[in-house]
Design a protein around this motif. Structure first.
Motif, PDB file in Angstrom:
ATOM      1  N   LEU A   7     -26.837  37.820 -32.836  1.00 15.39           N
ATOM      2  CA  LEU A   7     -26.920  36.387 -33.129  1.00 15.39           C
ATOM      3  C   LEU A   7     -27.427  35.692 -31.875  1.00 15.39           C
ATOM      4  CD1 LEU A   7     -23.583  35.708 -35.051  1.00 15.39           C
ATOM      5  CD2 LEU A   7     -25.894  35.620 -35.997  1.00 15.39           C
ATOM      6  N   TYR A  10     -26.805  36.996 -28.202  1.00 12.70           N
ATOM      7  CA  TYR A  10     -25.594  37.813 -28.148  1.00 12.70           C
ATOM      8  C   TYR A  10     -25.668  38.917 -29.193  1.00 12.70           C
ATOM      9  CZ  TYR A  10     -24.081  33.743 -25.527  1.00 12.70           C
ATOM     10  OH  TYR A  10     -24.008  32.723 -24.605  1.00 12.70           O
ATOM     11  N   ARG A  23     -18.804  41.835 -27.349  1.00 12.73           N
ATOM     12  CA  ARG A  23     -19.889  40.847 -27.389  1.00 12.73           C
ATOM     13  C   ARG A  23     -20.668  41.023 -26.096  1.00 12.73           C
ATOM     14  NH1 ARG A  23     -19.593  35.937 -24.920  1.00 12.73           N
ATOM     15  NH2 ARG A  23     -17.313  36.030 -24.962  1.00 12.73           N
ATOM     16  N   TRP A  25     -24.279  40.157 -23.675  1.00 17.14           N
ATOM     17  CA  TRP A  25     -25.361  39.219 -23.416  1.00 17.14           C
ATOM     18  C   TRP A  25     -25.865  39.436 -21.996  1.00 17.14           C
ATOM     19  CZ3 TRP A  25     -20.288  38.314 -22.768  1.00 17.14           C
ATOM     20  CH2 TRP A  25     -19.867  37.671 -21.608  1.00 17.14           C
ATOM     21  N   PHE A  53     -19.917  32.629 -31.879  1.00 12.00           N
ATOM     22  CA  PHE A  53     -21.247  32.034 -31.745  1.00 12.00           C
ATOM     23  C   PHE A  53     -21.255  30.604 -32.278  1.00 12.00           C
ATOM     24  CE2 PHE A  53     -25.632  31.245 -33.072  1.00 12.00           C
ATOM     25  CZ  PHE A  53     -26.325  31.609 -31.923  1.00 12.00           C
ATOM     26  N   ALA A  57     -21.767  28.942 -28.733  1.00 14.96           N
ATOM     27  CA  ALA A  57     -23.148  29.157 -28.309  1.00 14.96           C
ATOM     28  C   ALA A  57     -23.878  27.833 -28.088  1.00 14.96           C
ATOM     29  CB  ALA A  57     -23.896  29.988 -29.344  1.00 14.96           C
TER      30      ALA A  57
END
Length: 282
Positions: A7, A10, A23, A25, A53, A57
């Motif tokens: 998503l 991520y 998760r 990133w 998210f 996010a």
């Protein structure tokens, strides 16, 4: 392990030798970072990543037609809910907006005709005019906050219904007597005493601490130093004799209304029981 679900910036992955999902990133320097999602189930990991998210996010200059209304409401409650004096009411308002508009509605779908239907839908549930106005205000505040933060380029105009008249009831002396004579816990007695002696709102009574009371001057500062005043103004009021007498016998805890020293968040359940016990009207 290779990426399974992504998503934005991520994605989900597992570390070598571990069955827990993370998760992942890349930070500003390009280095990969991970945070555990606390589950070994890939489906639960997807849900956890999606929830994170939506709540956290970064969003920037999104078109109203590209942003789900549920996303705006979720972010509002997650990022700002704890700062709201009426968090429970705001949470209920967000639930009502989501229930009516549905999971697929975008911010652009909040048109005036849909708002009118929403108002009718709330009215059909026999909510009071004041309650309807508060619930409508939750969605308006959530969308305006997203716009002010630059997350959405535009938000719809939400027309608020007129302010309703206050509920036409004043407690009689006999009703107050029945209430105060009802069997109740000590912290509820303190709550009623503070409210009756200062005419303050419920949240101000629950927040009141001893340092806000100047015994020598006989004053109760309902808005403590350092707290910004809001439209629900908290004044400084004279300390009435019943409250002064109570302070001399009460335990020296920080909060006047407390449960084993901790502040009270709500008395709704106890209030409903006491109201029936004291034979007070709905």
């Amino acid at each position: 392990m290779s990426t399974r679900f992504r998503l934005g910036d991520y994605w989900l992955e597992q570390r070598k030798g571990s069955t827990v999902w993370y998760r992942a990133w890349r930070d500003a320097t390009g280095c990969k970072q991970r945070a555990s999602l606390g589950t070994r189930d890939p489906d639960k990991a997807k849900v956890a990543l999606a929830r994170w998210f939506v709540e956290n996010a970064a969003m920037k200059d999104q078109a109203p037609s590209d942003v789900l209304l549920s996303t705006v409401l979720t972010r509002y409650m997650h990022q700002h809910g704890d700062a709201l004096a009426s968090k429970d009411s705001a949470s209920r308002g967000a639930d009502l907006w989501n229930e009516f508009f549905g999971p697929a509605a975008t911010v652009a779908d909040v048109t005036i005709p849909r708002q009118e239907n929403f108002l009718k839908w709330l009215a059909d549930r026999e909510y009071s005019d004041g309650y309807v106005r508060r619930m409508l205000g939750v969605g308006k505040s959530a969308m305006n906050r997203a716009w002010k933060r630059g997350e959405i380029t535009q938000v719809p105009f939400v027309e608020m219904p007129p302010v309703g008249e206050a509920y036409p009831h004043y407690a009689t002396r006999n009703q107050i007597v029945r209430l105060l004579n009802a069997d109740m816990p000590d912290h509820i007695w303190a709550y009623f005493l503070v409210r009756l002696c200062t005419a303050c709102r419920g949240d101000a009574a629950r927040d009141l601490q001893r340092f806000q009371i100047d015994v020598d001057a006989g004053l109760v500062q309902l808005n403590p130093a350092g707290r910004r005043q809001t439209k629900k103004y908290r004044p400084t009021v004279p300390m009435l004799p019943p409250l002064a007498a109570y302070l001399k016998t009460a335990k020296p805890e920080a909060y006047l209304v407390h449960w084993h020293g901790a502040p009270i968040k709500s008395i709704k359940t106890t209030w409903r029981k006491l109201r029936k016990r004291a034979l007070l009207p709905d």
